[in-house]
Design a protein around this motif. Structure first.
Motif, PDB file in Angstrom:
ATOM      1  N   TRP A  87       0.825  -1.216   0.000  1.00  0.00           N
ATOM      2  CA  TRP A  87       0.000   0.000   0.000  1.00  0.00           C
ATOM      3  C   TRP A  87       0.855   1.261   0.000  1.00  0.00           C
ATOM      4  O   TRP A  87       0.593   2.193  -0.769  1.00  0.00           O
ATOM      5  CB  TRP A  87      -0.909   0.008   1.216  1.00  0.00           C
ATOM      6  CG  TRP A  87      -1.884   1.147   1.234  1.00  0.00           C
ATOM      7  CD1 TRP A  87      -3.171   1.132   0.786  1.00  0.00           C
ATOM      8  CD2 TRP A  87      -1.656   2.484   1.721  1.00  0.00           C
ATOM      9  NE1 TRP A  87      -3.764   2.361   0.950  1.00  0.00           N
ATOM     10  CE2 TRP A  87      -2.855   3.209   1.519  1.00  0.00           C
ATOM     11  CE3 TRP A  87      -0.570   3.131   2.300  1.00  0.00           C
ATOM     12  CZ2 TRP A  87      -2.981   4.553   1.886  1.00  0.00           C
ATOM     13  CZ3 TRP A  87      -0.688   4.465   2.658  1.00  0.00           C
ATOM     14  CH2 TRP A  87      -1.886   5.163   2.456  1.00  0.00           C
ATOM     15  N   GLU A  88       1.865   1.320   0.849  1.00  0.00           N
ATOM     16  CA  GLU A  88       2.664   2.548   0.970  1.00  0.00           C
ATOM     17  C   GLU A  88       3.370   2.877  -0.338  1.00  0.00           C
ATOM     18  O   GLU A  88       3.379   4.039  -0.781  1.00  0.00           O
ATOM     19  CB  GLU A  88       3.681   2.409   2.095  1.00  0.00           C
ATOM     20  CG  GLU A  88       4.460   3.700   2.354  1.00  0.00           C
ATOM     21  CD  GLU A  88       5.333   3.626   3.592  1.00  0.00           C
ATOM     22  OE1 GLU A  88       6.111   4.577   3.802  1.00  0.00           O
ATOM     23  OE2 GLU A  88       5.237   2.629   4.338  1.00  0.00           O
ATOM     24  N   LYS A  91       0.799   4.036  -2.950  1.00  0.00           N
ATOM     25  CA  LYS A  91       0.390   5.416  -2.672  1.00  0.00           C
ATOM     26  C   LYS A  91       1.461   6.399  -3.147  1.00  0.00           C
ATOM     27  O   LYS A  91       1.151   7.431  -3.757  1.00  0.00           O
ATOM     28  CB  LYS A  91       0.147   5.565  -1.175  1.00  0.00           C
ATOM     29  CG  LYS A  91      -0.055   6.986  -0.677  1.00  0.00           C
ATOM     30  CD  LYS A  91      -1.384   7.564  -1.081  1.00  0.00           C
ATOM     31  CE  LYS A  91      -1.617   8.889  -0.341  1.00  0.00           C
ATOM     32  NZ  LYS A  91      -2.858   9.565  -0.799  1.00  0.00           N
ATOM     33  N   SER A  92       2.723   6.093  -2.888  1.00  0.00           N
ATOM     34  CA  SER A  92       3.815   6.979  -3.305  1.00  0.00           C
ATOM     35  C   SER A  92       3.910   7.076  -4.824  1.00  0.00           C
ATOM     36  O   SER A  92       4.107   8.159  -5.378  1.00  0.00           O
ATOM     37  CB  SER A  92       5.142   6.488  -2.726  1.00  0.00           C
ATOM     38  OG  SER A  92       5.134   6.538  -1.309  1.00  0.00           O
ATOM     39  N   LEU A  94       1.489   6.588  -6.990  1.00  0.00           N
ATOM     40  CA  LEU A  94       0.333   7.328  -7.480  1.00  0.00           C
ATOM     41  C   LEU A  94       0.494   8.822  -7.219  1.00  0.00           C
ATOM     42  O   LEU A  94       0.138   9.653  -8.061  1.00  0.00           O
ATOM     43  CB  LEU A  94      -0.944   6.816  -6.811  1.00  0.00           C
ATOM     44  CG  LEU A  94      -2.248   7.473  -7.264  1.00  0.00           C
ATOM     45  CD1 LEU A  94      -2.472   7.278  -8.754  1.00  0.00           C
ATOM     46  CD2 LEU A  94      -3.423   6.923  -6.463  1.00  0.00           C
ATOM     47  N   SER A  95       1.062   9.167  -6.084  1.00  0.00           N
ATOM     48  CA  SER A  95       1.302  10.571  -5.759  1.00  0.00           C
ATOM     49  C   SER A  95       2.260  11.208  -6.770  1.00  0.00           C
ATOM     50  O   SER A  95       2.053  12.344  -7.216  1.00  0.00           O
ATOM     51  CB  SER A  95       1.861  10.691  -4.342  1.00  0.00           C
ATOM     52  OG  SER A  95       2.103  12.042  -4.008  1.00  0.00           O
ATOM     53  N   GLN A 120      -8.112  -1.424  -4.510  1.00  0.00           N
ATOM     54  CA  GLN A 120      -7.161  -0.538  -3.837  1.00  0.00           C
ATOM     55  C   GLN A 120      -6.893   0.712  -4.659  1.00  0.00           C
ATOM     56  O   GLN A 120      -6.880   1.830  -4.127  1.00  0.00           O
ATOM     57  CB  GLN A 120      -5.838  -1.256  -3.572  1.00  0.00           C
ATOM     58  CG  GLN A 120      -4.771  -0.320  -2.979  1.00  0.00           C
ATOM     59  CD  GLN A 120      -3.489  -1.030  -2.656  1.00  0.00           C
ATOM     60  OE1 GLN A 120      -3.328  -1.578  -1.578  1.00  0.00           O
ATOM     61  NE2 GLN A 120      -2.552  -1.029  -3.602  1.00  0.00           N
ATOM     62  N   LEU A 124      -7.545   4.669  -3.720  1.00  0.00           N
ATOM     63  CA  LEU A 124      -6.439   5.627  -3.627  1.00  0.00           C
ATOM     64  C   LEU A 124      -6.606   6.821  -4.563  1.00  0.00           C
ATOM     65  O   LEU A 124      -6.179   7.933  -4.226  1.00  0.00           O
ATOM     66  CB  LEU A 124      -5.111   4.925  -3.935  1.00  0.00           C
ATOM     67  CG  LEU A 124      -4.541   4.009  -2.856  1.00  0.00           C
ATOM     68  CD1 LEU A 124      -3.305   3.296  -3.374  1.00  0.00           C
ATOM     69  CD2 LEU A 124      -4.216   4.802  -1.593  1.00  0.00           C
ATOM     70  N   THR A 127      -7.871  10.130  -3.298  1.00  0.00           N
ATOM     71  CA  THR A 127      -7.022  10.770  -2.286  1.00  0.00           C
ATOM     72  C   THR A 127      -5.928  11.620  -2.924  1.00  0.00           C
ATOM     73  O   THR A 127      -5.345  12.477  -2.261  1.00  0.00           O
ATOM     74  CB  THR A 127      -6.362   9.722  -1.363  1.00  0.00           C
ATOM     75  OG1 THR A 127      -5.358   8.990  -2.081  1.00  0.00           O
ATOM     76  CG2 THR A 127      -7.401   8.768  -0.799  1.00  0.00           C
ATOM     77  N   GLU A 128      -5.629  11.379  -4.184  1.00  0.00           N
ATOM     78  CA  GLU A 128      -4.637  12.169  -4.906  1.00  0.00           C
ATOM     79  C   GLU A 128      -5.300  13.160  -5.869  1.00  0.00           C
ATOM     80  O   GLU A 128      -4.903  14.312  -5.949  1.00  0.00           O
ATOM     81  CB  GLU A 128      -3.681  11.252  -5.668  1.00  0.00           C
ATOM     82  CG  GLU A 128      -2.776  10.415  -4.773  1.00  0.00           C
ATOM     83  CD  GLU A 128      -1.810  11.255  -3.961  1.00  0.00           C
ATOM     84  OE1 GLU A 128      -1.466  12.371  -4.409  1.00  0.00           O
ATOM     85  OE2 GLU A 128      -1.389  10.795  -2.886  1.00  0.00           O
TER      86      GLU A 128
END
Length: 217
Positions: A87-88, A91-92, A94-95, A120, A124, A127-128
């Motif tokens: 997940w972490e 997320k990175s 995708l950011s 997932q 996510l 959130t971005e």
């Protein structure tokens, strides 16, 4: 039924957990967007498949689905089927992708998708892309997770058939699956077409949107 119009688009973002997700979920819409918006910038994010034959399939397929568009494709190496355990990193990644794109519309899997990698990514993305129109596409597959779309994009018969043809041409690694054929893709498109009084259509789930009603201010 009231039509909603985006107006001319200059950039969109399309996101998939795996190679072929985007084409299966919205290939007909991609063809129409590229045709209706000459010079459209398409920013594609694919979570897995980097360095494999599937990456080559995906790059060729997305180029075929977006003729005349300015296409930028990012294929990553998250493990297929196990993305939630990373997940972490997801997320990175995708950011970082978000910082490279300024789309007017974002397309991604929908939150109700039964596949854990799809789900997932669907969770996510908002959130971005916090202030964007996010539309969740549906991926036809073995699981009985077919959604009830809240937004339908009518497709011409030529677009629907071109989508099925391009899927077969560009994803030979998937044609052994019993659900990966013209009948399946055209059947779902025909069903969605019936639901919006069109020959064919693709369905989307609307994440969140503002509406401005007409009339005097």
């Amino acid at each position: 039924m009231i039509d909603l119009f985006t107006g001319r688009l200059s950039e969109i973002a399309v996101l998939g957990a795996h190679c072929d997700d985007i084409a299966i979920g919205m290939g007909g819409t991609l063809l129409q967007l590229a045709e209706a918006n000459p010079g459209l910038r398409v920013r594609a994010f694919i979570g897995s498949g980097a360095g494999t034959p599937r990456e080559a399939e995906e790059r060729a397929a997305l180029a075929a689905f977006t003729p005349e568009a300015e296409l930028h494709v990012t294929v990553l190496d998250l493990p297929d089927g196990r993305a939630p355990a990373h997940w972490e990193r997801a997320k990175s990644l995708l950011s970082a992708f978000r910082r490279s794109a300024e789309p007017e519309v974002v397309f991604a899997p929908h939150r109700g998708d039964a596949h854990q990698d799809h789900r997932q990514l669907a969770e996510l993305v908002p959130t971005e892309f916090r202030d964007h129109l996010v539309l969740g596409y549906e991926i036809l597959k073995w699981e009985t997770d077919t959604p009830r779309p809240t937004l339908l994009n009518p497709l011409s018969e030529s677009a629907a058939r071109a989508k099925a043809r391009l899927l077969a041409e560009h994803y030979p690694s998937q044609t052994s699956h019993d659900w990966f054929d013209d009948d399946a893709f055209l059947g779902l498109a025909r069903l969605r077409g019936i639901q919006c009084r069109a020959a064919y259509a693709e369905g989307f789930m609307l994440e969140k949107a503002l509406i401005r009603f007409g009339g005097d201010r």
